[in-house]
Design a protein around this motif. Sequence first.
Motif, mmCIF file in Angstrom:
data_model
loop_
_atom_site.group_PDB
_atom_site.id
_atom_site.type_symbol
_atom_site.label_atom_id
_atom_site.label_comp_id
_atom_site.label_asym_id
_atom_site.label_seq_id
_atom_site.Cartn_x
_atom_site.Cartn_y
_atom_site.Cartn_z
ATOM 1 N N GLU A 49 48.375 35.653 42.227
ATOM 2 C CA GLU A 49 47.396 36.738 42.124
ATOM 3 C C GLU A 49 46.809 36.792 40.712
ATOM 4 O OE1 GLU A 49 46.199 38.526 44.553
ATOM 5 O OE2 GLU A 49 47.473 37.414 45.950
ATOM 6 N N ARG A 92 44.366 33.942 40.345
ATOM 7 C CA ARG A 92 43.144 34.229 41.096
ATOM 8 C C ARG A 92 42.242 35.181 40.317
ATOM 9 N NH1 ARG A 92 45.287 36.080 45.327
ATOM 10 N NH2 ARG A 92 45.277 34.231 46.649
ATOM 11 N N SER A 93 42.822 36.197 39.694
ATOM 12 C CA SER A 93 42.051 37.152 38.893
ATOM 13 C C SER A 93 41.437 36.475 37.669
ATOM 14 C CB SER A 93 42.939 38.316 38.451
ATOM 15 O OG SER A 93 43.433 39.037 39.560
ATOM 16 N N ILE A 116 40.631 33.366 37.353
ATOM 17 C CA ILE A 116 39.542 32.487 37.788
ATOM 18 C C ILE A 116 38.242 33.272 37.868
ATOM 19 C CG2 ILE A 116 38.649 31.179 39.762
ATOM 20 C CD1 ILE A 116 41.527 30.240 40.282
ATOM 21 N N GLU A 117 38.323 34.483 38.424
ATOM 22 C CA GLU A 117 37.132 35.329 38.534
ATOM 23 C C GLU A 117 36.660 35.793 37.168
ATOM 24 O OE1 GLU A 117 38.077 38.512 41.137
ATOM 25 O OE2 GLU A 117 38.379 37.234 42.904
ATOM 26 N N GLU A 118 37.593 36.162 36.273
ATOM 27 C CA GLU A 118 37.232 36.670 34.953
ATOM 28 C C GLU A 118 36.606 35.600 34.056
ATOM 29 O OE1 GLU A 118 40.623 38.436 33.107
ATOM 30 O OE2 GLU A 118 41.053 39.763 34.813
ATOM 31 N N THR A 119 37.151 34.394 34.128
ATOM 32 C CA THR A 119 36.719 33.332 33.209
ATOM 33 C C THR A 119 35.629 32.430 33.787
ATOM 34 O OG1 THR A 119 38.469 31.843 33.995
ATOM 35 C CG2 THR A 119 38.984 33.283 32.108
ATOM 36 N N GLY A 120 35.407 32.543 35.088
ATOM 37 C CA GLY A 120 34.437 31.640 35.714
ATOM 38 C C GLY A 120 34.959 30.217 35.799
ATOM 39 N N THR A 156 36.261 26.719 37.124
ATOM 40 C CA THR A 156 35.886 25.927 38.299
ATOM 41 C C THR A 156 37.082 25.187 38.892
ATOM 42 O OG1 THR A 156 35.293 24.070 36.845
ATOM 43 C CG2 THR A 156 33.530 25.597 37.481
ATOM 44 N N THR A 184 39.801 27.195 45.076
ATOM 45 C CA THR A 184 39.182 26.445 43.981
ATOM 46 C C THR A 184 39.797 25.058 43.889
ATOM 47 O OG1 THR A 184 38.531 26.591 41.653
ATOM 48 C CG2 THR A 184 40.814 27.120 42.164
#
Length: 270
Positions: free
Chosen positions: A68, A71-72, A74-78, A80, A102
Amino acid sequence: MVQGYDTEEQKERVLLVGVQLDNQEDMESSLEELKALAKTAGAETVGKVIQPRDAYHPATYIGKGKLEEVRSLIEETGATGIICDDELSPAQLRNLEDALGTKVMDRTMVILDIFASRATTSEGKIQVEVAQLKYRSTRLTGLGTTLKDLEEIKNHREVARQNRSRTAVPVAAIVGYTNAGKSTLLNYMTDAGILSEDKLFATLDPTTRAMNLPNGEKILLTDTVGFIRKLPHNLIEAFKSTLEEAKYADIIVHVVDASSPDRDIQMDVV
């Protein structure tokens, strides 16, 4: 006026993920090395995640809570993709991709990609191909033919080695951790003119050059492939003929970067 577009390929942005086991070396140091590997492969590191565990999670490498967190991030940092610091099983790789949505890589994949981009000789290219085919065990088509080609090159190298031994010219093999300065030393001693960069695995294929000692004696210096912690076993097997340059040398010169805080670990790995 015609609008211009940036056609440069988008650089990968990756998160580094490692599991700190009780009996394992410092994970921060290992992830710093993984960051350097990622940079060599053309990726930018945008974050790191370390989870202390008694053992790797058999299904997802890291535990549910850390999944988790990743996953968070990945969204915060962009980001890939993520790179795990250990070799993942096919199930772990698939489960992580499904859970995170991803691209997922491991240390072995990154090293193999770097080797594939750095190999220049037929032997080096075939050795990398063998390692890649063994790693991607679901795609073994053509492995038999490639192994035959590698055996022919190995025999050719053995003949060349025997011819050198008959000339009674001593051979010194330069060994060491990757980016320790082996190629720089060979260039300095023999004006070999081989690639020397501040990157991991800047050179891959072995180079042999003659050198005249102050007493007039001639010696052959051979630069060998660098070592690294957690080196994939398939890669060691594929590069056996290259590593034999050190095995059959009269002298082994171990080059160590004295400025590295991890020099003791690096010496132990070599």
